[in-house]
Design a protein around this motif. Structure first.
Motif, PDB file in Angstrom:
ATOM      1  N   MET A   1      67.791 -36.235 -40.790  1.00 55.29           N
ATOM      2  CA  MET A   1      67.429 -34.881 -41.223  1.00 55.29           C
ATOM      3  C   MET A   1      67.394 -34.812 -42.750  1.00 55.29           C
ATOM      4  SD  MET A   1      69.805 -32.623 -38.640  1.00 55.29           S
ATOM      5  CE  MET A   1      69.199 -31.077 -39.325  1.00 55.29           C
ATOM      6  N   PRO A   2      66.376 -34.216 -43.319  1.00 54.76           N
ATOM      7  CA  PRO A   2      66.295 -34.142 -44.783  1.00 54.76           C
ATOM      8  C   PRO A   2      67.203 -33.057 -45.333  1.00 54.76           C
ATOM      9  CG  PRO A   2      64.439 -32.996 -43.784  1.00 54.76           C
ATOM     10  CD  PRO A   2      65.198 -33.639 -42.653  1.00 54.76           C
ATOM     11  N   ILE A   3      67.592 -33.214 -46.593  1.00 54.38           N
ATOM     12  CA  ILE A   3      68.336 -32.151 -47.281  1.00 54.38           C
ATOM     13  C   ILE A   3      67.414 -30.943 -47.439  1.00 54.38           C
ATOM     14  CG2 ILE A   3      69.246 -31.542 -49.573  1.00 54.38           C
ATOM     15  CD1 ILE A   3      70.612 -34.170 -49.687  1.00 54.38           C
ATOM     16  N   LEU A   4      68.004 -29.765 -47.531  1.00 57.42           N
ATOM     17  CA  LEU A   4      67.248 -28.524 -47.698  1.00 57.42           C
ATOM     18  C   LEU A   4      66.206 -28.665 -48.804  1.00 57.42           C
ATOM     19  CD1 LEU A   4      70.269 -26.071 -47.696  1.00 57.42           C
ATOM     20  CD2 LEU A   4      68.639 -26.364 -45.861  1.00 57.42           C
ATOM     21  N   SER A   5      65.069 -27.990 -48.620  1.00 57.77           N
ATOM     22  CA  SER A   5      64.019 -28.049 -49.637  1.00 57.77           C
ATOM     23  C   SER A   5      64.509 -27.463 -50.955  1.00 57.77           C
ATOM     24  CB  SER A   5      62.782 -27.295 -49.145  1.00 57.77           C
ATOM     25  OG  SER A   5      63.120 -25.949 -48.844  1.00 57.77           O
ATOM     26  N   TYR A   6      65.402 -26.455 -50.879  1.00 56.94           N
ATOM     27  CA  TYR A   6      66.046 -25.965 -52.103  1.00 56.94           C
ATOM     28  C   TYR A   6      67.541 -25.908 -51.863  1.00 56.94           C
ATOM     29  CZ  TYR A   6      67.782 -23.184 -55.910  1.00 56.94           C
ATOM     30  OH  TYR A   6      68.500 -22.767 -57.001  1.00 56.94           O
ATOM     31  N   ASP A   7      68.267 -26.548 -52.720  1.00 50.05           N
ATOM     32  CA  ASP A   7      69.724 -26.547 -52.643  1.00 50.05           C
ATOM     33  C   ASP A   7      70.254 -26.318 -54.048  1.00 50.05           C
ATOM     34  OD1 ASP A   7      72.253 -27.520 -50.907  1.00 50.05           O
ATOM     35  OD2 ASP A   7      72.406 -28.304 -52.941  1.00 50.05           O
ATOM     36  N   LEU A   8      70.992 -25.217 -54.232  1.00 46.24           N
ATOM     37  CA  LEU A   8      71.462 -24.836 -55.562  1.00 46.24           C
ATOM     38  C   LEU A   8      72.351 -25.904 -56.178  1.00 46.24           C
ATOM     39  CD1 LEU A   8      71.809 -22.838 -57.877  1.00 46.24           C
ATOM     40  CD2 LEU A   8      73.646 -21.745 -56.553  1.00 46.24           C
ATOM     41  N   VAL A   9      73.272 -26.461 -55.395  1.00 46.46           N
ATOM     42  CA  VAL A   9      74.177 -27.478 -55.938  1.00 46.46           C
ATOM     43  C   VAL A   9      73.394 -28.693 -56.417  1.00 46.46           C
ATOM     44  CG1 VAL A   9      76.053 -29.073 -55.365  1.00 46.46           C
ATOM     45  CG2 VAL A   9      76.155 -26.694 -54.583  1.00 46.46           C
ATOM     46  N   ASN A  10      72.476 -29.186 -55.591  1.00 48.23           N
ATOM     47  CA  ASN A  10      71.662 -30.334 -55.998  1.00 48.23           C
ATOM     48  C   ASN A  10      70.884 -30.031 -57.271  1.00 48.23           C
ATOM     49  OD1 ASN A  10      72.522 -31.766 -53.793  1.00 48.23           O
ATOM     50  ND2 ASN A  10      70.608 -31.587 -52.643  1.00 48.23           N
ATOM     51  N   THR A  11      70.359 -28.810 -57.370  1.00 48.10           N
ATOM     52  CA  THR A  11      69.572 -28.422 -58.546  1.00 48.10           C
ATOM     53  C   THR A  11      70.426 -28.427 -59.809  1.00 48.10           C
ATOM     54  OG1 THR A  11      68.099 -27.067 -57.180  1.00 48.10           O
ATOM     55  CG2 THR A  11      68.138 -26.606 -59.548  1.00 48.10           C
ATOM     56  N   LEU A  12      71.626 -27.828 -59.736  1.00 43.88           N
ATOM     57  CA  LEU A  12      72.478 -27.735 -60.918  1.00 43.88           C
ATOM     58  C   LEU A  12      73.071 -29.077 -61.315  1.00 43.88           C
ATOM     59  CD1 LEU A  12      74.309 -24.318 -60.357  1.00 43.88           C
ATOM     60  CD2 LEU A  12      72.256 -24.803 -61.688  1.00 43.88           C
ATOM     61  N   VAL A  13      73.204 -29.986 -60.346  1.00 42.14           N
ATOM     62  CA  VAL A  13      73.717 -31.326 -60.640  1.00 42.14           C
ATOM     63  C   VAL A  13      72.579 -32.259 -61.039  1.00 42.14           C
ATOM     64  CG1 VAL A  13      74.972 -33.290 -59.609  1.00 42.14           C
ATOM     65  CG2 VAL A  13      75.668 -30.978 -59.073  1.00 42.14           C
ATOM     66  N   THR A  14      71.326 -31.777 -60.940  1.00 48.19           N
ATOM     67  CA  THR A  14      70.115 -32.580 -61.163  1.00 48.19           C
ATOM     68  C   THR A  14      70.158 -33.867 -60.338  1.00 48.19           C
ATOM     69  OG1 THR A  14      71.013 -33.649 -63.169  1.00 48.19           O
ATOM     70  CG2 THR A  14      69.748 -31.630 -63.481  1.00 48.19           C
ATOM     71  N   LEU A  15      70.373 -33.677 -59.043  1.00 49.22           N
ATOM     72  CA  LEU A  15      70.525 -34.802 -58.132  1.00 49.22           C
ATOM     73  C   LEU A  15      69.158 -35.340 -57.722  1.00 49.22           C
ATOM     74  CD1 LEU A  15      72.865 -36.293 -56.748  1.00 49.22           C
ATOM     75  CD2 LEU A  15      72.590 -34.755 -54.807  1.00 49.22           C
ATOM     76  N   LYS A  16      68.951 -36.620 -57.943  1.00 50.00           N
ATOM     77  CA  LYS A  16      67.692 -37.260 -57.561  1.00 50.00           C
ATOM     78  C   LYS A  16      67.722 -37.590 -56.066  1.00 50.00           C
ATOM     79  CE  LYS A  16      66.925 -39.248 -62.142  1.00 50.00           C
ATOM     80  NZ  LYS A  16      66.775 -40.496 -62.935  1.00 50.00           N
ATOM     81  N   PRO A  17      66.657 -37.257 -55.344  1.00 53.55           N
ATOM     82  CA  PRO A  17      66.654 -37.450 -53.890  1.00 53.55           C
ATOM     83  C   PRO A  17      66.919 -38.887 -53.447  1.00 53.55           C
ATOM     84  CG  PRO A  17      64.798 -36.090 -54.564  1.00 53.55           C
ATOM     85  CD  PRO A  17      65.423 -36.612 -55.824  1.00 53.55           C
ATOM     86  N   GLU A  18      66.551 -39.844 -54.276  1.00 52.65           N
ATOM     87  CA  GLU A  18      66.717 -41.250 -53.897  1.00 52.65           C
ATOM     88  C   GLU A  18      68.093 -41.805 -54.257  1.00 52.65           C
ATOM     89  OE1 GLU A  18      64.983 -41.213 -58.096  1.00 52.65           O
ATOM     90  OE2 GLU A  18      64.750 -40.066 -56.219  1.00 52.65           O
ATOM     91  N   SER A  19      68.949 -41.002 -54.888  1.00 55.76           N
ATOM     92  CA  SER A  19      70.241 -41.496 -55.358  1.00 55.76           C
ATOM     93  C   SER A  19      71.216 -41.709 -54.200  1.00 55.76           C
ATOM     94  CB  SER A  19      70.856 -40.520 -56.360  1.00 55.76           C
ATOM     95  OG  SER A  19      71.217 -39.308 -55.713  1.00 55.76           O
ATOM     96  N   THR A  20      72.214 -42.549 -54.462  1.00 58.86           N
ATOM     97  CA  THR A  20      73.262 -42.800 -53.466  1.00 58.86           C
ATOM     98  C   THR A  20      74.009 -41.518 -53.137  1.00 58.86           C
ATOM     99  OG1 THR A  20      73.535 -45.011 -54.381  1.00 58.86           O
ATOM    100  CG2 THR A  20      75.276 -44.228 -52.936  1.00 58.86           C
ATOM    101  N   LEU A  21      74.236 -40.690 -54.148  1.00 59.80           N
ATOM    102  CA  LEU A  21      74.949 -39.440 -53.931  1.00 59.80           C
ATOM    103  C   LEU A  21      74.136 -38.483 -53.063  1.00 59.80           C
ATOM    104  CD1 LEU A  21      77.347 -37.604 -54.371  1.00 59.80           C
ATOM    105  CD2 LEU A  21      76.401 -36.969 -56.613  1.00 59.80           C
ATOM    106  N   ALA A  22      72.825 -38.428 -53.280  1.00 68.43           N
ATOM    107  CA  ALA A  22      71.974 -37.573 -52.447  1.00 68.43           C
ATOM    108  C   ALA A  22      72.038 -38.019 -50.986  1.00 68.43           C
ATOM    109  CB  ALA A  22      70.532 -37.609 -52.944  1.00 68.43           C
ATOM    110  N   HIS A  23      72.050 -39.322 -50.768  1.00 66.02           N
ATOM    111  CA  HIS A  23      72.163 -39.830 -49.398  1.00 66.02           C
ATOM    112  C   HIS A  23      73.524 -39.480 -48.799  1.00 66.02           C
ATOM    113  CE1 HIS A  23      68.338 -41.902 -49.061  1.00 66.02           C
ATOM    114  NE2 HIS A  23      68.504 -42.414 -50.271  1.00 66.02           N
ATOM    115  N   ALA A  24      74.568 -39.512 -49.634  1.00 70.92           N
ATOM    116  CA  ALA A  24      75.903 -39.146 -49.148  1.00 70.92           C
ATOM    117  C   ALA A  24      75.945 -37.671 -48.769  1.00 70.92           C
ATOM    118  CB  ALA A  24      76.954 -39.457 -50.208  1.00 70.92           C
ATOM    119  N   ARG A  25      75.362 -36.810 -49.584  1.00 74.18           N
ATOM    120  CA  ARG A  25      75.317 -35.378 -49.250  1.00 74.18           C
ATOM    121  C   ARG A  25      74.491 -35.147 -47.989  1.00 74.18           C
ATOM    122  NH1 ARG A  25      74.363 -30.498 -52.429  1.00 74.18           N
ATOM    123  NH2 ARG A  25      76.227 -29.765 -51.369  1.00 74.18           N
ATOM    124  N   ASN A  26      73.451 -35.960 -47.815  1.00 80.37           N
ATOM    125  CA  ASN A  26      72.645 -35.854 -46.602  1.00 80.37           C
ATOM    126  C   ASN A  26      73.458 -36.274 -45.375  1.00 80.37           C
ATOM    127  OD1 ASN A  26      70.206 -35.151 -45.399  1.00 80.37           O
ATOM    128  ND2 ASN A  26      69.510 -37.276 -45.332  1.00 80.37           N
TER     129      ASN A  26
END
Length: 374
Positions: A1-26
């Motif tokens: 399942m993909p992360i939400l199309s808009y996520d405030l936390v990801n935006t404020l952290v400037t999280l790149k979708p391909e990052s290890t952290l983005a995968h962990a949040r997913n």
């Protein structure tokens, strides 16, 4: 399942979708999605006292005091440079409640709640306001913790090792029950300073929510049910943070929750989560008891093995107000072999208890359960 199309936390952290952290949040999608849902629910909930602009201004204050300039600036931008005046008696009482709850949560008491009700605040508005304040303290710690994982430092002058906070010294609760004066793993009760909802008066949807999570007999959850949608989402975040496979061992998540509770002086939360930590790791009984026995003013992150010291160090520093966590603490955990998912679990467990502790401390108090020996 993909992360939400808009996520405030990801935006404020400037999280790149391909990052290890983005995968962990997913991988922790329930916590991720419901954190966004909680933000939307709290800031859209209707209230005669809390207009959107007043909510944003209070949230800005909370974020700034907690130590997240990134989040404070976000709420400031929502105000469009026009901060509302908090100059009515009702809002002044609310601001006083906010300052105590954010900075020194154990100092919240019945008198603060009474000051709100005397200014016309009803239960539903007080619960909404308490959820707003405490959610933003969670949101700020989550964002700043994730920024550290991204190598984005905020703290420039850490104040040294974090110590155990002060806690209750009163022998009796507001209702005259025996009050715990020491941290314990014993089962405790909890009494509200406001009127909880009567289970018999819940509408079918609210009753189903409470039944789903086994909360129909809990005074605490029946009190939070004055804002049942927020309660439901918050419970889902709790499940998404603690009840997941892989990542940080469950006992260490529970230990982090107890450590945060020691910083904030929440005897009730510490009792529940120290007990859970012991259930998942019976061989760590001595470490759990040592944490609980740390006196007020005593350093929390010492006397354990290297891994538990480092976990406690980050957890307690992230729990401090303002936040004191640093990238050096994250680096120490990485050197000890913690993965990105384990680090995310630690940050989320700790941040969530900024929310949990403050709700329990500001809306009621624990009491000792006296067994009937007849």
């Amino acid at each position: 399942m993909p992360i939400l199309s808009y996520d405030l936390v990801n935006t404020l952290v400037t999280l790149k979708p391909e990052s290890t952290l983005a995968h962990a949040r997913n991988e922790r999608l329930n916590a991720t999605e419901n954190t966004q849902a909680a933000f939307e629910a709290i800031f859209s909930a209707p209230s005669s006292l809390l207009t959107p602009e007043i909510k944003y201004e209070f949230a800005r204050i909370v974020a700034a005091q907690t130590g997240s300039p990134t989040l404070a600036d976000f709420y400031h931008q929502l105000l469009k440079q026009q901060a509302p005046a908090l100059n009515t008696p009702a809002l002044k009482a609310a601001e006083n409640y906010l300052h105590v709850l954010v900075k020194t949560p154990k100092q919240t008491d019945y008198a603060l709640i009474k000051s709100l009700t005397e200014q016309g605040w009803i239960e539903a508005d007080i619960i909404l306001f308490a959820q707003l304040i405490t959610f933003v303290t969670y949101q700020a710690r989550l964002i700043e913790g994730l920024r550290l994982l991204q190598d984005q430092e905020t703290v420039t002058n850490p104040n040294g090792s974090v110590t155990a906070g002060r806690w209750n010294a009163k022998p009796q609760t507001q209702q005259g029950k025996p009050s715990p004066i020491a941290f314990t793993q014993d089962q405790l009760g909890w009494e509200a300073w406001l009127s909880a909802r009567d289970p018999q008066t819940l509408d079918p949807d609210d009753a189903q929510i409470m039944k789903k999570f086994g909360q129909l007999n809990s005074e605490y959850f029946l009190l939070l049910a004055h804002q049942s949608k927020i309660l439901e989402i918050r419970t889902l975040i709790d499940r998404g943070v603690f009840y997941t496979n892989g990542g940080l061992p469950r006992w260490e998540r529970e230990f982090a929750a107890a450590a945060a509770s020691k910083v904030n002086g929440c005897i009730y939360c510490a009792s529940v989560h120290a007990r859970k930590a012991g259930q998942y790791a019976k061989e760590r009984k001595a470490d759990i008891e040592k944490l609980l026995a740390t006196p007020a003013g005593g350093i929390l992150a010492e006397g354990f093995d290297d891994r538990l010291c480092a976990i406690t160090d980050l957890s307690t520093s992230l729990s401090a107000t303002p936040i004191q966590a640093t990238s050096e603490q994250v680096d120490a955990l990485r050197q000890l072999g913690l993965s990105e998912l384990e680090l995310l679990d630690l940050i989320q467990s700790t941040a969530f208890f900024s929310w949990a502790n403050r709700l329990m401390l500001s809306l009621g108090e624990p009491f000792e359960v006296v067994e009937n020996k007849e």
